[in-house]
Design a protein around this motif. Sequence first.
Motif, PDB file in Angstrom:
ATOM      1  N   ILE A  93      32.705  38.167  37.034  1.00  0.00           N
ATOM      2  CA  ILE A  93      33.767  39.173  37.003  1.00  0.00           C
ATOM      3  C   ILE A  93      34.549  39.092  35.696  1.00  0.00           C
ATOM      4  O   ILE A  93      34.817  40.106  35.052  1.00  0.00           O
ATOM      5  CB  ILE A  93      34.704  38.993  38.219  1.00  0.00           C
ATOM      6  N   VAL A  94      34.920  37.879  35.279  1.00  0.00           N
ATOM      7  CA  VAL A  94      35.666  37.712  34.025  1.00  0.00           C
ATOM      8  C   VAL A  94      34.849  38.228  32.845  1.00  0.00           C
ATOM      9  O   VAL A  94      35.338  38.971  32.004  1.00  0.00           O
ATOM     10  CB  VAL A  94      36.055  36.231  33.812  1.00  0.00           C
ATOM     11  N   GLN A  95      33.595  37.808  32.791  1.00  0.00           N
ATOM     12  CA  GLN A  95      32.734  38.200  31.666  1.00  0.00           C
ATOM     13  C   GLN A  95      32.617  39.715  31.544  1.00  0.00           C
ATOM     14  O   GLN A  95      32.847  40.297  30.469  1.00  0.00           O
ATOM     15  CB  GLN A  95      31.349  37.587  31.836  1.00  0.00           C
ATOM     16  N   LYS A  96      32.281  40.372  32.632  1.00  0.00           N
ATOM     17  CA  LYS A  96      32.055  41.822  32.587  1.00  0.00           C
ATOM     18  C   LYS A  96      33.362  42.606  32.452  1.00  0.00           C
ATOM     19  O   LYS A  96      33.396  43.662  31.811  1.00  0.00           O
ATOM     20  CB  LYS A  96      31.285  42.280  33.827  1.00  0.00           C
ATOM     21  N   ALA A  97      34.447  42.089  33.037  1.00  0.00           N
ATOM     22  CA  ALA A  97      35.738  42.759  32.894  1.00  0.00           C
ATOM     23  C   ALA A  97      36.179  42.784  31.430  1.00  0.00           C
ATOM     24  O   ALA A  97      36.691  43.791  30.930  1.00  0.00           O
ATOM     25  CB  ALA A  97      36.791  42.070  33.752  1.00  0.00           C
ATOM     26  N   GLY A 190      47.347  58.199  28.646  1.00  0.00           N
ATOM     27  CA  GLY A 190      48.750  58.155  28.245  1.00  0.00           C
ATOM     28  C   GLY A 190      49.545  57.024  28.864  1.00  0.00           C
ATOM     29  O   GLY A 190      50.677  56.764  28.450  1.00  0.00           O
ATOM     30  N   LYS A 191      48.976  56.330  29.844  1.00  0.00           N
ATOM     31  CA  LYS A 191      49.660  55.190  30.456  1.00  0.00           C
ATOM     32  C   LYS A 191      49.429  53.944  29.602  1.00  0.00           C
ATOM     33  O   LYS A 191      48.320  53.670  29.175  1.00  0.00           O
ATOM     34  CB  LYS A 191      49.143  54.949  31.871  1.00  0.00           C
ATOM     35  N   LYS A 192      50.479  53.200  29.360  1.00  0.00           N
ATOM     36  CA  LYS A 192      50.358  51.992  28.540  1.00  0.00           C
ATOM     37  C   LYS A 192      49.807  50.804  29.328  1.00  0.00           C
ATOM     38  O   LYS A 192      49.177  49.912  28.753  1.00  0.00           O
ATOM     39  CB  LYS A 192      51.713  51.636  27.931  1.00  0.00           C
ATOM     40  N   SER A 193      50.053  50.771  30.630  1.00  0.00           N
ATOM     41  CA  SER A 193      49.619  49.626  31.440  1.00  0.00           C
ATOM     42  C   SER A 193      49.138  50.111  32.799  1.00  0.00           C
ATOM     43  O   SER A 193      49.803  50.910  33.454  1.00  0.00           O
ATOM     44  CB  SER A 193      50.757  48.619  31.607  1.00  0.00           C
ATOM     45  N   ILE A 194      47.963  49.604  33.196  1.00  0.00           N
ATOM     46  CA  ILE A 194      47.327  50.045  34.436  1.00  0.00           C
ATOM     47  C   ILE A 194      46.836  48.819  35.195  1.00  0.00           C
ATOM     48  O   ILE A 194      46.196  47.933  34.618  1.00  0.00           O
ATOM     49  CB  ILE A 194      46.127  50.969  34.138  1.00  0.00           C
ATOM     50  N   GLY A 195      47.119  48.761  36.475  1.00  0.00           N
ATOM     51  CA  GLY A 195      46.661  47.660  37.306  1.00  0.00           C
ATOM     52  C   GLY A 195      45.543  48.096  38.240  1.00  0.00           C
ATOM     53  O   GLY A 195      45.531  49.235  38.708  1.00  0.00           O
ATOM     54  N   ILE A 196      44.608  47.198  38.496  1.00  0.00           N
ATOM     55  CA  ILE A 196      43.540  47.430  39.470  1.00  0.00           C
ATOM     56  C   ILE A 196      43.552  46.262  40.449  1.00  0.00           C
ATOM     57  O   ILE A 196      43.431  45.101  40.033  1.00  0.00           O
ATOM     58  CB  ILE A 196      42.151  47.509  38.796  1.00  0.00           C
ATOM     59  N   PHE A 197      43.700  46.557  41.737  1.00  0.00           N
ATOM     60  CA  PHE A 197      43.708  45.520  42.773  1.00  0.00           C
ATOM     61  C   PHE A 197      42.373  45.521  43.504  1.00  0.00           C
ATOM     62  O   PHE A 197      41.952  46.553  44.036  1.00  0.00           O
ATOM     63  CB  PHE A 197      44.838  45.775  43.777  1.00  0.00           C
ATOM     64  N   ILE A 198      41.718  44.368  43.524  1.00  0.00           N
ATOM     65  CA  ILE A 198      40.426  44.229  44.186  1.00  0.00           C
ATOM     66  C   ILE A 198      40.507  43.118  45.232  1.00  0.00           C
ATOM     67  O   ILE A 198      40.937  42.004  44.929  1.00  0.00           O
ATOM     68  CB  ILE A 198      39.308  43.896  43.169  1.00  0.00           C
ATOM     69  N   GLY A 199      40.081  43.427  46.439  1.00  0.00           N
ATOM     70  CA  GLY A 199      40.105  42.429  47.502  1.00  0.00           C
ATOM     71  C   GLY A 199      38.982  41.422  47.369  1.00  0.00           C
ATOM     72  O   GLY A 199      37.993  41.664  46.676  1.00  0.00           O
ATOM     73  N   PRO A 200      39.091  40.281  48.045  1.00  0.00           N
ATOM     74  CA  PRO A 200      38.017  39.276  48.042  1.00  0.00           C
ATOM     75  C   PRO A 200      36.912  39.703  49.005  1.00  0.00           C
ATOM     76  O   PRO A 200      36.925  40.839  49.501  1.00  0.00           O
ATOM     77  CB  PRO A 200      38.735  38.021  48.537  1.00  0.00           C
ATOM     78  N   ALA A 232      33.192  46.185  42.814  1.00  0.00           N
ATOM     79  CA  ALA A 232      34.272  47.170  42.927  1.00  0.00           C
ATOM     80  C   ALA A 232      35.167  47.211  41.683  1.00  0.00           C
ATOM     81  O   ALA A 232      35.465  48.287  41.151  1.00  0.00           O
ATOM     82  CB  ALA A 232      35.111  46.877  44.166  1.00  0.00           C
ATOM     83  N   GLY A 233      35.593  46.037  41.219  1.00  0.00           N
ATOM     84  CA  GLY A 233      36.480  46.009  40.055  1.00  0.00           C
ATOM     85  C   GLY A 233      35.809  46.528  38.804  1.00  0.00           C
ATOM     86  O   GLY A 233      36.417  47.250  38.002  1.00  0.00           O
ATOM     87  N   LEU A 234      34.525  46.182  38.639  1.00  0.00           N
ATOM     88  CA  LEU A 234      33.793  46.632  37.456  1.00  0.00           C
ATOM     89  C   LEU A 234      33.564  48.135  37.509  1.00  0.00           C
ATOM     90  O   LEU A 234      33.573  48.809  36.474  1.00  0.00           O
ATOM     91  CB  LEU A 234      32.465  45.873  37.345  1.00  0.00           C
ATOM     92  N   ILE A 240      37.707  53.959  34.464  1.00  0.00           N
ATOM     93  CA  ILE A 240      38.935  54.101  33.674  1.00  0.00           C
ATOM     94  C   ILE A 240      38.625  54.019  32.187  1.00  0.00           C
ATOM     95  O   ILE A 240      39.211  54.747  31.380  1.00  0.00           O
ATOM     96  CB  ILE A 240      39.944  53.015  34.102  1.00  0.00           C
ATOM     97  N   MET A 241      37.670  53.148  31.810  1.00  0.00           N
ATOM     98  CA  MET A 241      37.286  53.040  30.401  1.00  0.00           C
ATOM     99  C   MET A 241      36.810  54.382  29.865  1.00  0.00           C
ATOM    100  O   MET A 241      37.224  54.825  28.800  1.00  0.00           O
ATOM    101  CB  MET A 241      36.186  51.997  30.238  1.00  0.00           C
ATOM    102  N   PHE A 242      35.947  55.069  30.620  1.00  0.00           N
ATOM    103  CA  PHE A 242      35.447  56.363  30.180  1.00  0.00           C
ATOM    104  C   PHE A 242      36.562  57.397  30.102  1.00  0.00           C
ATOM    105  O   PHE A 242      36.562  58.265  29.238  1.00  0.00           O
ATOM    106  CB  PHE A 242      34.336  56.854  31.105  1.00  0.00           C
TER     107      PHE A 242
END
Length: 246
Positions: A93-97, A190-200, A232-234, A240-242
């Motif tokens: 997850i860290v690597q791909k994120a 246009g948003k400077k900061s965006i959060g993504i919440f992913i469950g375990p 899910a997170g990826l 969002i990246m696109f």
Amino acid sequence: MFRFYVDNSAIIDDVIHITGSDVNHIKNVLRMKKGEKLIICNGQGQDYYCIIDEVCDKEVIVNVEEKKECEAELRSNIYLFQGLPKKDKMELIVQKAVELGAYEVIPVMMKRTIVKLEDKKKELKKLERWQSIAESAAKQSKRGIIPQVHEVVSYKQAIEMAKELDMALLPYENAKGIQHTKDLIAQCQGKKSIGIFIGPEGGFEPDEVEMAMNANIEPVTLGKRILRTETAGLTMLANIMFALEQ
């Protein structure tokens, strides 16, 4: 051109001193010589296009020819709040994120988290491992920064951190309306900061979703299929990246 990272303290006017393990890589692996060119990044979004002036035993000295803002960074800082998964899934997850443009990865202890990090030494060792993976992924994907892997936080702490962001999204299997998801992703522009919440594994408890909604974190759907926590997170990051790419 080959790319290396240095601390800002190594940059003095138009001269950069490269030290540490990169010296051996430049000198003995790549066998680079005086006059060859490379890119140095300060880890804060600036790229320095340089030419080697000296290759010594313990340092490589380069002269800066041009300085540019790194074009690999997104216009928004994306924070991935990842429910702590079991085994080695967090490494993937860290690597791909990082490859997909995440600004920071925050491991979160949630109600359905199976892993228990009760030993502080083991937790620190894992954090060091995750940070090393983030650094390698940043180099591979030519990032302008090295994203940070935050220390493990509680779900309540994660919610409080998300309140400081411009917007936050929470993929949830019971959320409906794919068009609503598409509209929210479009609003990331246009948003400077965006959060993504992913469950375990096992996802969120209903009261965790309710707590998130009370903090203006929007539940969204990722379609009719149930995705694993490492997927899910990826998926969200890629979408969002696109939306943010120019």
